[in-house]
Motif scaffolding. Structure first.
Motif, PDB file in Angstrom:
ATOM      1  N   MET A 200      33.019  54.922  50.697  1.00 23.15           N
ATOM      2  CA  MET A 200      33.298  55.224  49.168  1.00 23.15           C
ATOM      3  C   MET A 200      34.648  54.874  48.876  1.00 23.15           C
ATOM      4  O   MET A 200      35.620  55.472  49.510  1.00 23.15           O
ATOM      5  CB  MET A 200      32.907  56.412  48.739  1.00 23.15           C
ATOM      6  N   ILE A 201      35.206  54.215  47.983  1.00 20.95           N
ATOM      7  CA  ILE A 201      36.695  53.604  47.623  1.00 20.95           C
ATOM      8  C   ILE A 201      37.251  54.656  46.820  1.00 20.95           C
ATOM      9  O   ILE A 201      36.642  55.075  45.735  1.00 20.95           O
ATOM     10  CB  ILE A 201      36.547  52.119  46.894  1.00 20.95           C
ATOM     11  N   GLU A 202      38.183  55.212  47.031  1.00 27.70           N
ATOM     12  CA  GLU A 202      38.825  56.305  46.384  1.00 27.70           C
ATOM     13  C   GLU A 202      39.959  55.838  45.426  1.00 27.70           C
ATOM     14  O   GLU A 202      39.950  56.138  44.207  1.00 27.70           O
ATOM     15  CB  GLU A 202      39.402  57.431  47.404  1.00 27.70           C
ATOM     16  N   SER A 203      40.878  54.948  45.993  1.00 29.40           N
ATOM     17  CA  SER A 203      42.012  54.459  45.351  1.00 29.40           C
ATOM     18  C   SER A 203      42.118  53.178  44.973  1.00 29.40           C
ATOM     19  O   SER A 203      41.775  52.291  45.872  1.00 29.40           O
ATOM     20  CB  SER A 203      43.247  54.772  45.732  1.00 29.40           C
ATOM     21  N   PHE A 204      42.056  52.593  43.683  1.00 28.14           N
ATOM     22  CA  PHE A 204      42.101  51.235  43.379  1.00 28.14           C
ATOM     23  C   PHE A 204      43.087  51.207  41.807  1.00 28.14           C
ATOM     24  O   PHE A 204      43.239  52.492  41.455  1.00 28.14           O
ATOM     25  CB  PHE A 204      40.805  50.673  43.299  1.00 28.14           C
ATOM     26  N   ASP A 205      43.314  49.894  41.825  1.00 38.21           N
ATOM     27  CA  ASP A 205      44.176  49.804  40.541  1.00 38.21           C
ATOM     28  C   ASP A 205      43.930  48.408  40.089  1.00 38.21           C
ATOM     29  O   ASP A 205      43.348  47.440  40.380  1.00 38.21           O
ATOM     30  CB  ASP A 205      45.820  49.930  40.942  1.00 38.21           C
ATOM     31  N   VAL A 206      44.433  48.427  38.968  1.00 35.39           N
ATOM     32  CA  VAL A 206      44.191  47.070  38.026  1.00 35.39           C
ATOM     33  C   VAL A 206      44.921  45.813  38.859  1.00 35.39           C
ATOM     34  O   VAL A 206      46.236  45.929  39.231  1.00 35.39           O
ATOM     35  CB  VAL A 206      44.939  47.142  36.497  1.00 35.39           C
ATOM     36  N   GLY A 207      44.321  44.687  38.891  1.00 36.43           N
ATOM     37  CA  GLY A 207      44.846  43.487  39.598  1.00 36.43           C
ATOM     38  C   GLY A 207      44.200  43.411  41.040  1.00 36.43           C
ATOM     39  O   GLY A 207      44.328  42.513  41.713  1.00 36.43           O
ATOM     40  N   ASP A 208      43.702  44.461  41.725  1.00 33.56           N
ATOM     41  CA  ASP A 208      43.127  44.337  42.949  1.00 33.56           C
ATOM     42  C   ASP A 208      42.066  43.603  43.207  1.00 33.56           C
ATOM     43  O   ASP A 208      41.296  43.356  42.113  1.00 33.56           O
ATOM     44  CB  ASP A 208      42.813  46.014  43.460  1.00 33.56           C
ATOM     45  N   VAL A 209      41.735  43.161  44.244  1.00 29.91           N
ATOM     46  CA  VAL A 209      40.323  42.261  44.267  1.00 29.91           C
ATOM     47  C   VAL A 209      39.706  42.985  45.284  1.00 29.91           C
ATOM     48  O   VAL A 209      39.937  43.418  46.357  1.00 29.91           O
ATOM     49  CB  VAL A 209      40.710  40.824  45.060  1.00 29.91           C
ATOM     50  N   VAL A 210      38.369  43.115  44.868  1.00 33.03           N
ATOM     51  CA  VAL A 210      37.370  44.072  45.613  1.00 33.03           C
ATOM     52  C   VAL A 210      36.032  43.532  46.127  1.00 33.03           C
ATOM     53  O   VAL A 210      35.736  42.539  45.324  1.00 33.03           O
ATOM     54  CB  VAL A 210      36.953  45.220  44.464  1.00 33.03           C
ATOM     55  N   ARG A 211      35.967  43.615  47.425  1.00 32.99           N
ATOM     56  CA  ARG A 211      34.581  42.931  47.752  1.00 32.99           C
ATOM     57  C   ARG A 211      33.240  43.950  47.672  1.00 32.99           C
ATOM     58  O   ARG A 211      33.498  45.061  48.071  1.00 32.99           O
ATOM     59  CB  ARG A 211      34.826  42.658  49.301  1.00 32.99           C
ATOM     60  N   MET A 212      32.264  43.435  46.817  1.00 32.53           N
ATOM     61  CA  MET A 212      31.349  44.428  46.712  1.00 32.53           C
ATOM     62  C   MET A 212      30.185  44.242  47.707  1.00 32.53           C
ATOM     63  O   MET A 212      30.088  43.300  48.430  1.00 32.53           O
ATOM     64  CB  MET A 212      30.733  44.250  45.248  1.00 32.53           C
ATOM     65  N   LYS A 213      29.240  45.158  47.694  1.00 31.88           N
ATOM     66  CA  LYS A 213      28.165  45.212  48.796  1.00 31.88           C
ATOM     67  C   LYS A 213      26.891  44.088  48.483  1.00 31.88           C
ATOM     68  O   LYS A 213      26.721  43.326  49.262  1.00 31.88           O
ATOM     69  CB  LYS A 213      27.445  46.526  48.658  1.00 31.88           C
ATOM     70  N   LYS A 214      26.923  43.942  46.991  1.00 32.38           N
ATOM     71  CA  LYS A 214      25.622  42.917  46.560  1.00 32.38           C
ATOM     72  C   LYS A 214      26.344  41.705  46.046  1.00 32.38           C
ATOM     73  O   LYS A 214      27.574  41.739  45.441  1.00 32.38           O
ATOM     74  CB  LYS A 214      24.856  43.615  45.395  1.00 32.38           C
ATOM     75  N   GLN A 215      25.827  40.686  46.337  1.00 35.57           N
ATOM     76  CA  GLN A 215      26.425  39.080  45.988  1.00 35.57           C
ATOM     77  C   GLN A 215      26.203  38.867  44.504  1.00 35.57           C
ATOM     78  O   GLN A 215      24.711  39.294  43.849  1.00 35.57           O
ATOM     79  CB  GLN A 215      25.665  38.230  46.721  1.00 35.57           C
ATOM     80  N   HIS A 216      26.946  38.523  43.784  1.00 34.51           N
ATOM     81  CA  HIS A 216      26.703  37.956  42.311  1.00 34.51           C
ATOM     82  C   HIS A 216      25.800  36.776  42.387  1.00 34.51           C
ATOM     83  O   HIS A 216      25.750  35.922  43.305  1.00 34.51           O
ATOM     84  CB  HIS A 216      28.228  37.845  41.564  1.00 34.51           C
ATOM     85  N   PRO A 217      25.067  36.607  41.356  1.00 34.64           N
ATOM     86  CA  PRO A 217      24.165  35.149  41.353  1.00 34.64           C
ATOM     87  C   PRO A 217      24.835  33.929  41.615  1.00 34.64           C
ATOM     88  O   PRO A 217      24.502  32.902  42.182  1.00 34.64           O
ATOM     89  CB  PRO A 217      23.458  35.251  39.796  1.00 34.64           C
ATOM     90  N   CYS A 218      26.265  34.031  41.373  1.00 31.74           N
ATOM     91  CA  CYS A 218      26.861  32.621  41.626  1.00 31.74           C
ATOM     92  C   CYS A 218      27.386  32.382  42.998  1.00 31.74           C
ATOM     93  O   CYS A 218      27.527  31.417  43.241  1.00 31.74           O
ATOM     94  CB  CYS A 218      28.297  32.713  40.519  1.00 31.74           C
ATOM     95  N   GLY A 219      27.073  33.443  43.564  1.00 33.49           N
ATOM     96  CA  GLY A 219      27.505  33.306  45.187  1.00 33.49           C
ATOM     97  C   GLY A 219      28.650  34.153  45.575  1.00 33.49           C
ATOM     98  O   GLY A 219      28.932  34.342  46.884  1.00 33.49           O
ATOM     99  N   SER A 220      29.167  34.769  44.770  1.00 38.35           N
ATOM    100  CA  SER A 220      30.530  35.335  45.157  1.00 38.35           C
ATOM    101  C   SER A 220      30.431  36.850  45.289  1.00 38.35           C
ATOM    102  O   SER A 220      29.624  37.540  44.633  1.00 38.35           O
ATOM    103  CB  SER A 220      31.809  35.058  44.113  1.00 38.35           C
ATOM    104  N   TYR A 221      31.235  37.441  46.339  1.00 35.98           N
ATOM    105  CA  TYR A 221      31.007  38.717  46.616  1.00 35.98           C
ATOM    106  C   TYR A 221      32.611  39.530  46.017  1.00 35.98           C
ATOM    107  O   TYR A 221      32.570  40.844  45.977  1.00 35.98           O
ATOM    108  CB  TYR A 221      31.087  38.979  48.148  1.00 35.98           C
TER     109      TYR A 221
END
Length: 60
Positions: free
Chosen positions: A1-22
């Motif tokens: 579980m991600i605790e700290s994040f801020d505006v402008g950060d790039v995050v990799r998600m568990k599930k793929q978006h329909p366009c193919g990007s994570y």
């Protein structure tokens, strides 16, 4: 579980978006988190708890 994040950060998600990007860029942080797909530019708002559960890794 991600605790700290801020505006402008790039995050990799568990599930793929329909366009193919994570990878998503964080646009807004609050009770909800607004993220933008790096692949297609789609913007999505998620509750903070769901975002923290589904985020795998932060790229500064």
């Amino acid at each position: 579980m991600i605790e700290s994040f801020d505006v402008g950060d790039v995050v990799r998600m568990k599930k793929q978006h329909p366009c193919g990007s994570y990878d998503w860029e964080i646009i807004r942080v609050g009770a909800d988190v607004k993220i933008k797909c790096i692949g297609c530019g789609r913007i999505v708002m998620l509750p903070r708890s769901k975002f923290q559960k589904n985020a795998k890794k932060i790229y500064g």
